[in-house]
Design an enzyme around this catalytic site. Sequence first.
Site, short mmCIF file in Angstrom:
data_model
loop_
_atom_site.label_atom_id
_atom_site.label_comp_id
_atom_site.label_asym_id
_atom_site.label_seq_id
_atom_site.Cartn_x
_atom_site.Cartn_y
_atom_site.Cartn_z
N PRO A 9 33.18 -16.30 -5.51
CA PRO A 9 33.71 -17.71 -4.89
C PRO A 9 33.82 -18.97 -6.11
O PRO A 9 33.28 -19.15 -6.88
CB PRO A 9 32.47 -18.17 -3.86
N ASN A 10 35.05 -19.45 -5.92
CA ASN A 10 35.44 -20.54 -6.21
C ASN A 10 36.22 -20.28 -7.73
O ASN A 10 36.73 -21.27 -8.30
CB ASN A 10 34.39 -21.75 -6.59
N ARG A 17 39.53 -26.67 -11.42
CA ARG A 17 38.25 -27.08 -11.39
C ARG A 17 37.45 -27.21 -12.45
O ARG A 17 37.45 -26.49 -13.40
CB ARG A 17 37.67 -26.25 -10.11
N TYR A 22 34.82 -25.03 -16.92
CA TYR A 22 35.26 -23.88 -16.90
C TYR A 22 36.67 -23.77 -17.89
O TYR A 22 37.43 -22.64 -17.72
CB TYR A 22 35.55 -23.56 -15.39
N ASN A 71 31.69 -11.47 -11.89
CA ASN A 71 31.36 -12.75 -12.07
C ASN A 71 31.18 -13.09 -10.67
O ASN A 71 32.22 -13.52 -9.96
CB ASN A 71 32.34 -13.98 -12.77
N ALA A 74 28.30 -18.62 -7.68
CA ALA A 74 27.05 -18.92 -6.94
C ALA A 74 26.35 -17.80 -6.36
O ALA A 74 25.07 -17.92 -6.28
CB ALA A 74 27.17 -19.97 -6.14
N HIS A 77 23.03 -16.10 -7.73
CA HIS A 77 21.76 -16.64 -7.53
C HIS A 77 21.12 -16.67 -6.28
O HIS A 77 20.14 -17.10 -5.85
CB HIS A 77 21.90 -18.37 -7.97
N ASP A 84 21.84 -5.45 -4.25
CA ASP A 84 21.68 -4.07 -3.63
C ASP A 84 22.83 -3.29 -3.69
O ASP A 84 22.85 -1.81 -3.89
CB ASP A 84 21.51 -4.26 -2.14
N GLU A 95 27.50 -8.19 -15.76
CA GLU A 95 27.61 -9.40 -14.96
C GLU A 95 27.97 -10.35 -15.99
O GLU A 95 27.44 -10.37 -17.26
CB GLU A 95 26.32 -9.83 -14.51
N HIS A 97 29.38 -14.67 -16.90
CA HIS A 97 29.62 -16.01 -16.41
C HIS A 97 30.24 -16.96 -17.66
O HIS A 97 30.05 -16.38 -18.76
CB HIS A 97 28.12 -16.66 -16.45
N ILE A 98 31.30 -17.43 -17.43
CA ILE A 98 31.97 -18.53 -18.09
C ILE A 98 31.25 -19.35 -18.93
O ILE A 98 31.25 -19.45 -20.18
CB ILE A 98 33.12 -19.23 -17.37
N ARG A 104 22.52 -25.26 -17.24
CA ARG A 104 23.06 -25.73 -16.10
C ARG A 104 21.73 -25.99 -15.40
O ARG A 104 20.76 -26.03 -15.76
CB ARG A 104 24.09 -24.92 -15.50
N ARG A 108 20.40 -22.10 -11.22
CA ARG A 108 21.33 -21.05 -12.04
C ARG A 108 20.73 -20.08 -12.96
O ARG A 108 21.37 -19.25 -13.56
CB ARG A 108 22.49 -21.64 -12.80
#
Length: 139
Positions: A9-10, A17, A22, A71, A74, A77, A84, A95, A97-98, A104, A108
Amino acid sequence: MNIQIINGPNLNLLGVREKSIYGDTSFEAYLEQLRTRFANITINYYQSNVEGEIINKLHEVGFSADGIVINAGAYTHTSVAIGDAIAGINTPVIEVHISNVYKREEFRHSSLLARNCKGVIAGFGMDSYRLAIENLING
């Protein structure tokens, strides 16, 4: 070699954004750089803001792709279900993350996915994706 990138998401808003976190590059522009750099492999891309669609994509490619870079935004978390789904597939998952999630908000700092992933890369900007792909290539 066939690598699947899954963004949650996002992340469709990258480049517009929260540029201080980012950056100002869209993922599509960065994806072209990745495809040029790794011209000898196939890099597929999928983005969804919907948890179930991310799970469906993991199920779809999780037995055929050579590696998955995720990625989950949210959902990292909050989603037991995505964790699963990663546990239930054979393809190695990294996994990413930018941002450095540990610098943060406290929520997170915890990942519900990491225990089922080959590894976690965070805080290197978009370059986190490149690092993950290089790891998948080099085993």
